[in-house]
Design an enzyme around this catalytic site. Structure first.
Site, PDB file in Angstrom:
ATOM      1  N   GLU A 238       9.023  14.821  16.815  1.00  0.00           N
ATOM      2  CA  GLU A 238       9.419  14.868  15.411  1.00  0.00           C
ATOM      3  C   GLU A 238       8.628  15.962  14.688  1.00  0.00           C
ATOM      4  O   GLU A 238       7.409  15.926  14.641  1.00  0.00           O
ATOM      5  CB  GLU A 238       9.134  13.499  14.763  1.00  0.00           C
ATOM      6  CG  GLU A 238       9.709  13.361  13.390  1.00  0.00           C
ATOM      7  CD  GLU A 238       9.601  11.939  12.854  1.00  0.00           C
ATOM      8  OE1 GLU A 238       8.506  11.344  12.946  1.00  0.00           O
ATOM      9  OE2 GLU A 238      10.612  11.426  12.340  1.00  0.00           O
TER      10      GLU A 238
ATOM     11  N   GLU B 178      10.021   0.759  10.515  1.00  0.00           N
ATOM     12  CA  GLU B 178      10.956   1.886  10.386  1.00  0.00           C
ATOM     13  C   GLU B 178      10.155   3.126  10.755  1.00  0.00           C
ATOM     14  O   GLU B 178       9.303   3.568   9.988  1.00  0.00           O
ATOM     15  CB  GLU B 178      11.443   2.039   8.931  1.00  0.00           C
ATOM     16  CG  GLU B 178      12.133   0.831   8.363  1.00  0.00           C
ATOM     17  CD  GLU B 178      13.570   0.712   8.801  1.00  0.00           C
ATOM     18  OE1 GLU B 178      14.073   1.647   9.467  1.00  0.00           O
ATOM     19  OE2 GLU B 178      14.182  -0.308   8.497  1.00  0.00           O
TER      20      GLU B 178
ATOM     21  N   CYS C 203      12.956  10.662   8.119  1.00  0.00           N
ATOM     22  CA  CYS C 203      12.862  10.026   9.436  1.00  0.00           C
ATOM     23  C   CYS C 203      14.168  10.211  10.205  1.00  0.00           C
ATOM     24  O   CYS C 203      14.179  10.274  11.414  1.00  0.00           O
ATOM     25  CB  CYS C 203      12.523   8.554   9.292  1.00  0.00           C
ATOM     26  SG  CYS C 203      13.521   7.722   8.068  1.00  0.00           S
TER      27      CYS C 203
ATOM     28  N   LYS D 162       0.846  -1.199   0.000  1.00  0.00           N
ATOM     29  CA  LYS D 162       0.000   0.000   0.000  1.00  0.00           C
ATOM     30  C   LYS D 162       0.878   1.244   0.000  1.00  0.00           C
ATOM     31  O   LYS D 162       1.728   1.411   0.862  1.00  0.00           O
ATOM     32  CB  LYS D 162      -0.925   0.048   1.217  1.00  0.00           C
ATOM     33  CG  LYS D 162      -1.977   1.148   1.055  1.00  0.00           C
ATOM     34  CD  LYS D 162      -2.738   1.483   2.312  1.00  0.00           C
ATOM     35  CE  LYS D 162      -2.069   2.506   3.170  1.00  0.00           C
ATOM     36  NZ  LYS D 162      -1.907   3.848   2.543  1.00  0.00           N
TER      37      LYS D 162
HETATM   38  P1  NAI Z   1       1.416   7.650   8.913  1.00  0.00           P
HETATM   39  O1  NAI Z   1       2.210   6.794   9.821  1.00  0.00           O
HETATM   40  O2  NAI Z   1      -0.024   7.873   9.231  1.00  0.00           O
HETATM   41  O3  NAI Z   1       1.475   7.063   7.413  1.00  0.00           O
HETATM   42  C1  NAI Z   1       2.406   6.125   6.912  1.00  0.00           C
HETATM   43  C2  NAI Z   1       1.663   5.023   6.177  1.00  0.00           C
HETATM   44  O4  NAI Z   1       0.839   4.325   7.091  1.00  0.00           O
HETATM   45  C3  NAI Z   1       0.730   5.516   5.060  1.00  0.00           C
HETATM   46  O5  NAI Z   1       0.751   4.611   3.989  1.00  0.00           O
HETATM   47  C4  NAI Z   1      -0.619   5.498   5.749  1.00  0.00           C
HETATM   48  O6  NAI Z   1      -1.701   5.380   4.850  1.00  0.00           O
HETATM   49  C5  NAI Z   1      -0.492   4.262   6.603  1.00  0.00           C
HETATM   50  N1  NAI Z   1      -1.417   4.204   7.741  1.00  0.00           N
HETATM   51  C6  NAI Z   1      -1.936   5.237   8.451  1.00  0.00           C
HETATM   52  N2  NAI Z   1      -2.772   4.781   9.409  1.00  0.00           N
HETATM   53  C7  NAI Z   1      -2.775   3.426   9.305  1.00  0.00           C
HETATM   54  C8  NAI Z   1      -3.452   2.388  10.013  1.00  0.00           C
HETATM   55  N3  NAI Z   1      -4.299   2.649  11.011  1.00  0.00           N
HETATM   56  N4  NAI Z   1      -3.214   1.104   9.648  1.00  0.00           N
HETATM   57  C9  NAI Z   1      -2.362   0.822   8.647  1.00  0.00           C
HETATM   58  N5  NAI Z   1      -1.717   1.767   7.926  1.00  0.00           N
HETATM   59  C10 NAI Z   1      -1.912   3.048   8.262  1.00  0.00           C
HETATM   60  O7  NAI Z   1       2.148   9.039   8.780  1.00  0.00           O
HETATM   61  P2  NAI Z   1       1.522  10.440   8.313  1.00  0.00           P
HETATM   62  O8  NAI Z   1       0.190  10.642   8.976  1.00  0.00           O
HETATM   63  O9  NAI Z   1       1.568  10.498   6.852  1.00  0.00           O
HETATM   64  O10 NAI Z   1       2.577  11.447   8.924  1.00  0.00           O
HETATM   65  C11 NAI Z   1       2.539  11.751  10.321  1.00  0.00           C
HETATM   66  C12 NAI Z   1       3.935  11.860  10.867  1.00  0.00           C
HETATM   67  O11 NAI Z   1       4.577  10.608  10.821  1.00  0.00           O
HETATM   68  C13 NAI Z   1       4.852  12.794  10.119  1.00  0.00           C
HETATM   69  O12 NAI Z   1       4.653  14.121  10.473  1.00  0.00           O
HETATM   70  C14 NAI Z   1       6.184  12.268  10.531  1.00  0.00           C
HETATM   71  O13 NAI Z   1       6.516  12.788  11.800  1.00  0.00           O
HETATM   72  C15 NAI Z   1       5.964  10.770  10.642  1.00  0.00           C
HETATM   73  N6  NAI Z   1       6.383  10.053   9.423  1.00  0.00           N
HETATM   74  C16 NAI Z   1       7.539   9.337   9.460  1.00  0.00           C
HETATM   75  C17 NAI Z   1       7.995   8.732   8.322  1.00  0.00           C
HETATM   76  C18 NAI Z   1       9.255   7.952   8.313  1.00  0.00           C
HETATM   77  O14 NAI Z   1       9.928   7.909   7.296  1.00  0.00           O
HETATM   78  N7  NAI Z   1       9.610   7.269   9.388  1.00  0.00           N
HETATM   79  C19 NAI Z   1       7.303   8.837   7.047  1.00  0.00           C
HETATM   80  C20 NAI Z   1       6.062   9.556   7.124  1.00  0.00           C
HETATM   81  C21 NAI Z   1       5.655  10.145   8.271  1.00  0.00           C
END
Ligand code: NAI
Ligand code: MG
Length: 541
Positions: free
Chosen positions: A439, A308, A342, A232
């Site tokens: 973060e 990650e 990240c 996804k």
């Molecule tokens: P997120 O963790 O919500 O999204 C990442 C992925 O998880 C996306 O594909 C999203 O659709 C999916 N996702 C979201 N909720 C889910 C659930 N309940 N079950 C399964 N999959 C789910 O991150 P978001 O909301 O885009 O960003 C929020 C914060 O997260 C950012 O401000 C940043 O601090 C952090 N982040 C960290 C990343 C990294 O590289 N470690 C990448 C993106 C965001």
């Protein structure tokens, strides 16, 4: 010519560890002046000219299930937004539970009955190599989609990330026919084989900050080991992976081996993490959602999970450091990719003896940072990916001011349209402040002063995260002490953000568990089976 040199250096930077050289030279204002300045923005002249229209038509917007592009079962779509203009780029099929079920069925069949796991590893390797060649061939198109959807600069996509993606698939193509088990001695008359088998159907959930690189880190090792996949993409950036998926099938991937679902986390993502017929889950994203998917995985079929997650990585500059070099690399460590990394070096610790000079130079460098249309040559910083991220980052800037950190520069949006934010620096940041603990994921550098090595080790490790760290010093004792004391998965010494395919990447503490890239990622996608056979009348044990 200047651009060609810039591009070559940017690409070389990801192969060597001279990110500083690449980012200091080609993207400095002096080289920018030689380029077309029509749409360049600077902090002095804050107005976005008409956005550049990239030469691309968006043709892939459906779900990729069983080797075919299909509509969502519900018929629903969702818009994906151009962060430069806040306008819709395309409507994309919105996958949900039923689509995930269809994708898992296809992946299951491709694993249980299809040719993929049964294929010789050499054949699998050749498909991955053909895919890498197709990435090279379509790199303009892949880079355009990547930048349009995410807001990252085209130069970065085209000359750093897409070549890194091709390199990664060649690296894992190289592993495909070198994955093997052992024979081990037994205490009795038994022949013991340890087999390394593919784990089955892998569920993979990726974020928006590096859509194609996250695709590569997950899909590369999973395919090399002979697994099938339901992946996804992030709802903010669904476009580029669909083209990558199409190219993988063009390279000869059998039907159903890779399935791509565009859609939201709480629907499609949740369906993947709780699916009873998915054998393994790999997730990159926020720590908050990392916990949710881990719980869903445990509550369903106890599938193993690799995570990650976020970080609050220290970047430590010792008293003996070359200040100009340290300023440039610390700037890059934080502001690269609009600060949306990240592993961003988001806590800059500077030795007190060089603190004032460092602040002055860090501010000058941030003021020189070229913000503007990511398709414009010479621009270093595009918009944040979404309105949500834009609001979140501006929110943290406000929090920093309220907490009493000293705003050196920036602190506001850039221009009137699009999710652009001025390169921002806070000085005199205290460890207890939220901008030092949480973060931010944006172009906000937090600088703080330290006195002694033992003090900075204690403060750098005083975080729930443990993803990465930067160490800047020419003193071998300082480097050795710090690199061993820091509780993080990667320590970059006199460099930052070096991401070769062979280097494992992952976190300590709440930055996740498991490692991606390198040989370590293969373990995530393999089962270990012991076959113990009784031997009648053995000649030897
Ligand atoms: P997120 O963790 O919500 O999204 C990442 C992925 O998880 C996306 O594909 C999203 O659709 C999916 N996702 C979201 N909720 C889910 C659930 N309940 N079950 C399964 N999959 C789910 O991150 P978001 O909301 O885009 O960003 C929020 C914060 O997260 C950012 O401000 C940043 O601090 C952090 N982040 C960290 C990343 C990294 O590289 N470690 C990448 C993106 C965001
Ligand atoms: Mg979220």
């Amino acid at each position: 010519m200047a651009m060609l040199r810039a591009a070559t250096r940017l690409s070389r930077a990801f192969r060597t560890n001279s990110i500083f050289e690449s980012h200091a030279s080609p993207l400095s204002l002096s080289s920018v002046k030689r380029l077309d300045l029509r749409c360049l923005l600077s902090t002095a002249a804050e107005a976005v000219a008409e956005p550049i229209k990239p030469d691309i038509s968006i043709s892939l917007t459906k779900l990729l299930i069983d080797g075919k592009f299909v509509d969502a079962a519900s018929g629903k779509t969702f818009p994906t937004i151009d962060p430069r203009t806040e306008e819709i780029i395309a409507h994309v099929a919105e996958g949900d539970v039923e689509d995930v079920n269809r994708a898992v069925k296809a992946a299951r069949r491709a694993f249980d009955k299809g040719p993929w796991p049964k294929m010789t590893p050499y054949e699998r390797s050749k498909i991955l190599l053909r895919f890498a060649d197709l990435i090279d061939k379509h790199s303009d198109e892949l880079a355009t989609l990547e930048s349009l959807d995410s807001g990252k600069t085209y130069q970065q996509s085209r000359y750093a990330e897409i070549p890194t993606m091709a390199r990664l698939f060649r690296y894992y193509a190289g592993w495909a026919d070198k994955i093997h088990g052992l024979t081990v001695p037994a205490d009795g008359p038994h022949s013991v084989q340890i087999l390394h088998e593919p784990i089955g159907v892998a569920g993979q959930i990726i974020p928006w900050n590096f859509p194609l690189l996250m695709f590569s880190w997950k899909v590369g090792p999973a395919l090399a080991c002979g697994n099938t996949i339901v992946l996804k993409t992030a709802e903010q950036t669904p476009l580029s992976a669909l083209l990558a998926g199409k190219l993988l099938y063009e390279a000869g991937l059998p039907e159903g081996v890779l399935n791509i679902i565009s859609g939201y986390g709480h629907t499609a993502g949740a369906a993947i993490s709780s699916h009873m017929d998915i054998d393994k889950l790999a997730f990159t994203g926020s720590t908050e959602v990392g916990k949710i998917v881990s719980q869903a995985a445990a509550a369903s079929n106890l599938k193993p999970v690799t995570l990650e997650l976020g970080g609050k990585s220290p970047f430590i500059i010792a008293e003996d450091a070359n200040i100009d070099h340290a300023v440039e690399v610390a700037h890059f460590a934080l502001f690269f990719n609009q600060g949306q990394c990240c592993c961003a070096g988001s806590r800059t610790f500077v030795h007190e003896s060089i603190y004032d000079e460092f602040l002055e130079k860090a501010k000058a460098r941030a003021l020189k940072r070229v913000v503007g249309d990511p398709f414009q040559n010479g621009v270093e910083q595009g918009p944040q990916v979404s309105d949500e991220q834009f609001d979140k980052v501006l929110g943290y800037i406000k929090i920093g001011q309220e907490e009493g950190a000293r705003l050196l520069t920036g602190g506001d949006r850039f221009g009137q349209k699009g999710y652009y934010i001025k390169p921002t620096i806070f000085a005199d940041v205290q460890d207890g402040m939220r901008i030092s603990r949480e973060e931010i994921f944006g172009p906000v550098q937090a600088i703080t002063k330290y006195k002694t090595l033992s003090e900075v080790i204690q403060r750098a490790n005083d975080t729930t995260y443990g993803l990465a760290a930067g160490v800047f010093s020419k003193n071998i004792d300082t480097v050795n002490t710090l690199s061993r004391a820091l509780r993080v998965g990667t320590v970059w010494v006199n460099c930052y953000d070096v991401f070769d395919a062979a280097i494992p990447f992952g976190g300590y503490k709440m930055s996740g568990h498991g490692r991606e890239k390198g040989i370590y990622s293969l373990n995530n996608y393999l089962q270990v089976k012991a076959v113990v056979t009784s031997i009648k009348d053995p000649a030897w044990l």
